[in-house]
Design an enzyme around this catalytic site. Structure first.
Site, short mmCIF file in Angstrom:
data_model
loop_
_atom_site.label_atom_id
_atom_site.label_comp_id
_atom_site.label_asym_id
_atom_site.label_seq_id
_atom_site.Cartn_x
_atom_site.Cartn_y
_atom_site.Cartn_z
N SER A 177 0.84 -1.20 0.00
CA SER A 177 0.00 0.00 0.00
C SER A 177 0.87 1.24 0.00
O SER A 177 2.04 1.22 0.44
CB SER A 177 -0.90 0.01 1.24
OG SER A 177 -1.50 1.27 1.44
N TYR A 190 -2.08 -1.15 10.53
CA TYR A 190 -2.23 -1.50 9.12
C TYR A 190 -1.01 -1.06 8.32
O TYR A 190 -0.44 -1.83 7.54
CB TYR A 190 -3.50 -0.85 8.57
CG TYR A 190 -3.69 -0.97 7.08
CD1 TYR A 190 -4.24 -2.11 6.52
CD2 TYR A 190 -3.33 0.08 6.22
CE1 TYR A 190 -4.44 -2.22 5.14
CE2 TYR A 190 -3.51 -0.02 4.85
CZ TYR A 190 -4.06 -1.17 4.31
OH TYR A 190 -4.25 -1.27 2.96
#
Length: 285
Positions: A177, A190
């Site tokens: 990401s 995360y």
């Protein structure tokens, strides 16, 4: 591109959010996307393949000639929809429900795929979850363990199971990401897993290069998937992606071709790299 939405109606759903609940529903594949048999008769296993990026990857792979197995947690309706979309492309789709953070399940899912299709050529580690916490002290041990179990431990488990079946020319594609590079102050755990995936991808690529198994990754920016209304409050969802240079969120249809590239022979000399699909958010690689 001008027709892509630049804002969304306020909406929020409890996780796991379903794609059919979203307004508008994500674009999975462009009508103009023409398959060219880049994955003809290949077999791919995609974790988190029921919706969002995973669904788009499954459908793009099918249009390129691959049969696919998708792994998902419990979103049966979304998984069946993905199966229908893959079969509409004239390919087969196996749906497998379970927790990617369970090593025994990972082994079972890989074996089911091989039993069904006779082989495994491509592994896409895409399953992920995220939970907003404004204060690190509010990240419980349970949440921390759960996020790492799903996002990074599951990748280890699936790679370990798949390596008994992957061979020279096989490929592994991991979803990291933009948060691995920028960080995110309300997605600390995360973001940490996505940084771990980045290092995992580069290290695994070096380990498997001698076996002629290529490992690469994709680092999406803000993409319109069920994870977004399942994570953020309504007002955040409304403006999701508007802070990118393109002033909008991306669609799964705009990310999936990167996975096709990395899974196919088009990327035969690409190893340990990350493809950035993020609407212009420049990052140091």
């Amino acid at each position: 591109m001008e027709n892509k939405p630049k804002s969304f109606p306020p909406q929020h759903f409890e996780q796991p959010a379903r794609e059919g609940e979203m307004t508008p529903e994500p674009e999975i594949i462009r009508d103009s996307y023409k398959g060219a048999d880049k994955l003809k008769d290949k077999v791919a296993l995609i974790t988190g393949g029921d919706s969002g990026i995973g669904r788009a990857v499954a459908v793009h792979f099918a249009r390129e000639g691959a049969d696919v197995a998708i792994v998902y947690l419990e979103e049966d309706k979304d998984a069946q929809k993905t199966k229908e979309l893959v079969e509409k492309e004239g390919r087969k789709c196996l749906v497998i429900a379970g927790d990617v953070g369970d090593e025994a399940f990972a082994q079972k899912a890989v074996q089911q795929t091989v039993d069904q299709f006779g082989k495994l050529d491509v592994l896409v580690n895409n399953a992920g979850e995220q939970h907003v916490q404004k204060d690190i002290r509010d990240i419980s041990a349970e949440q921390l363990q759960r996020t790492f179990s799903t996002n990074i431990f599951g990748m280890f488990y699936f790679v370990k199971a798949a390596l008994d079946h992957l061979k020279e020319g096989s490929t592994i594609v991991n979803t990291t990401s933009v948060t691995a590079y920028h960080g995110n102050k309300v997605l600390v755990d995360y973001s940490a897993t996505k940084g771990a995936i980045l290092a995992f991808t580069r290290s695994l690529a070096k380990m498997l290069a001698e076996k002629k198994i290529r490992v690469n990754g994709v680092a999406p920016g803000p993409i319109w998937t069920p994870l977004i209304p399942g994570t953020f409050p309504e007002e955040k969802v409304k403006s999701f992606g508007s802070n990118t240079p393109l002033k909008r969120a991306g669609q799964p249809s705009e990310v999936a071709p990167a996975y096709v590239y990395l899974a196919s022979e088009d990327s035969a000399y690409t190893v340990g790299e990350i493809v950035h699909v993020n609407g212009g958010e420049m990052v140091a690689t």
